[in-house]
Enzyme design. Structure first.
Site, PDB file in Angstrom:
ATOM      1  N   SER A  45       0.503  -1.242   0.221  1.00 49.82           N
ATOM      2  CA  SER A  45      -0.419  -0.027  -0.330  1.00 49.82           C
ATOM      3  C   SER A  45       0.316   0.998  -0.126  1.00 49.82           C
ATOM      4  O   SER A  45       0.471   2.553  -0.519  1.00 49.82           O
ATOM      5  CB  SER A  45      -0.920   0.409   1.351  1.00 49.82           C
ATOM      6  OG  SER A  45      -0.421  -0.183   2.876  1.00 49.82           O
ATOM      7  N   GLU A 115       0.230 -12.379  -1.142  1.00 50.68           N
ATOM      8  CA  GLU A 115      -0.923 -12.378  -1.036  1.00 50.68           C
ATOM      9  C   GLU A 115      -1.375 -14.135  -2.553  1.00 50.68           C
ATOM     10  O   GLU A 115      -0.652 -13.974  -3.444  1.00 50.68           O
ATOM     11  CB  GLU A 115      -2.039 -11.513  -2.620  1.00 50.68           C
ATOM     12  CG  GLU A 115      -1.640 -10.027  -1.460  1.00 50.68           C
ATOM     13  CD  GLU A 115      -2.248  -9.183  -2.587  1.00 50.68           C
ATOM     14  OE1 GLU A 115      -2.689  -9.542  -3.585  1.00 50.68           O
ATOM     15  OE2 GLU A 115      -1.959  -7.695  -1.641  1.00 50.68           O
ATOM     16  N   GLU A 180      -8.465  -9.648   3.914  1.00 52.30           N
ATOM     17  CA  GLU A 180      -8.915  -8.829   3.959  1.00 52.30           C
ATOM     18  C   GLU A 180     -10.453  -8.594   2.811  1.00 52.30           C
ATOM     19  O   GLU A 180     -10.632  -9.221   2.272  1.00 52.30           O
ATOM     20  CB  GLU A 180      -8.707  -8.029   2.734  1.00 52.30           C
ATOM     21  CG  GLU A 180      -8.437  -6.677   2.149  1.00 52.30           C
ATOM     22  CD  GLU A 180      -7.428  -5.950   1.608  1.00 52.30           C
ATOM     23  OE1 GLU A 180      -5.884  -6.641   1.581  1.00 52.30           O
ATOM     24  OE2 GLU A 180      -7.169  -4.988   1.695  1.00 52.30           O
TER      25      GLU A 180
HETATM   26  O1  KIV Z   1      -0.410  -3.200   1.572  1.00 51.75           O
HETATM   27  C1  KIV Z   1      -1.081  -3.570   2.754  1.00 51.75           C
HETATM   28  O2  KIV Z   1      -1.108  -2.118   2.991  1.00 51.75           O
HETATM   29  C2  KIV Z   1      -1.608  -4.340   3.035  1.00 51.75           C
HETATM   30  C3  KIV Z   1      -2.944  -3.929   4.646  1.00 51.75           C
HETATM   31  C4  KIV Z   1      -3.929  -3.802   3.267  1.00 51.75           C
HETATM   32  C5  KIV Z   1      -2.825  -5.649   5.192  1.00 51.75           C
HETATM   33  O3  KIV Z   1      -1.813  -5.967   2.582  1.00 51.75           O
END
Ligand code: KIV
Length: 267
Positions: A45, A115, A180
């Site tokens: 993120s 993931e 998620e």
């Molecule tokens: O990249 C991220 O912030 C995440 C979280 C949403 C778990 O994978």
């Protein structure tokens, strides 16, 4: 005592619920650890919250390693988890293992997160000494395949598949599982069948832990946020007010004053 990947199962066995926050720099990482947050995630993120990208897809291994080092410098005991970004493990198992090892060696992470139902890769990484946190449900790296960031596990069949994948990831050696963007009931069913903890984000109250994006929960971002993203502070407004005051003080010669400058002769 530093928290390790092995402690996570114990947390669950003891019924201890725990928080994880994302951070991408030393300042937030330090503040979160001082606040008692036991797990810090350098999530992909960072593409959205630090680099201003639309999705997480363009994030590179070098981006994650760069921010992971900064976060590492702010931590003493918290468990540092880092994301394997899109493209770092999709092409081959070998490349996934190599990149997982890079996150530990070059980034200073203690656990890598990845993931999807990547059973073989989770198995290989853990066998090579790289602890893995798995991630199912809404997996943002599959943005195009999922048709956007939509809530997943919407049918009985989908929930059955999710539970089966979660079990297989645990068997492959995952130390925890992020869930998620799924309904509360789906998260409850997964959480109930696993010995490793689930960590929810937009997955309701039944998970063993919860994770939020650090800058988002601090209200540092100005854009639209998903409904689960509770804001515990409104820092965007605080930052705008402080910068506005600074600019006005400079323009009207109120800053720097005697207190914030060096007199001559220096004493
Ligand atoms: O990249 C991220 O912030 C995440 C979280 C949403 C778990 O994978």
């Amino acid at each position: 005592m530093p928290i390790t990947a092995r402690d996570l199962r114990r947390f669950k066995a003891e019924g201890r619920r725990f928080a994880m926050l994302t951070s991408y720099d030393v300042l937030l990482a330090r503040a979160f650890e001082v606040a008692g947050i036991p797990l810090i995630l350098v999530g992909d993120s960072l593409g959205v919250f630090v680099l201003g990208q639309e999705t997480t897809l363009a994030v590179t291994m070098d981006n994650v390693i760069h921010h992971c080092r900064a976060v590492r410098a702010g931590l003493v005991e918290a468990l540092l988890v880092a994301d394997l970004p899109f493209g770092a493990y999709q092409a081959s198992l070998e490349e996934g293992v190599r990149n997982g090892i890079r996150l530990l060696k070059e980034g200073g992470a203690a656990v890598v997160k990845l993931e999807g139902p990547e059973f073989a890769l989770v198995d290989k990484l853990t066998a090579k000494g790289v602890p893995v946190m798995a991630h199912l449900g809404l997996t943002p790296q599959s943005f195009h395949q999922l048709g956007g960031n939509r809530v997943q596990a919407r049918s009985e069949d989908a929930v059955t598949g999710l539970v089966a994948n979660a079990r297989r990831l645990e068997e492959a050696g995952a130390c925890a599982l992020v869930l998620e963007g799924i309904p509360n009931e789906a998260a409850r069913r997964v959480t109930d069948v696993l010995e490793i903890p689930t960590i929810g984000i937009g997955a309701g109250p039944h998970c063993d832990g919860q994770v939020l994006v650090g800058p988002e929960m601090l209200g540092m971002s100005n854009g639209a946020a998903p409904r689960f993203a509770k804001r515990y502070a409104e820092l965007f407004g605080t930052i705008v007010a402080a910068a506005t005051q600074f600019a006005a003080d400079v323009e009207q010669a109120r800053y720097p004053d005697k207190e914030h400058s060096y007199d001559w002769p220096i004493r």
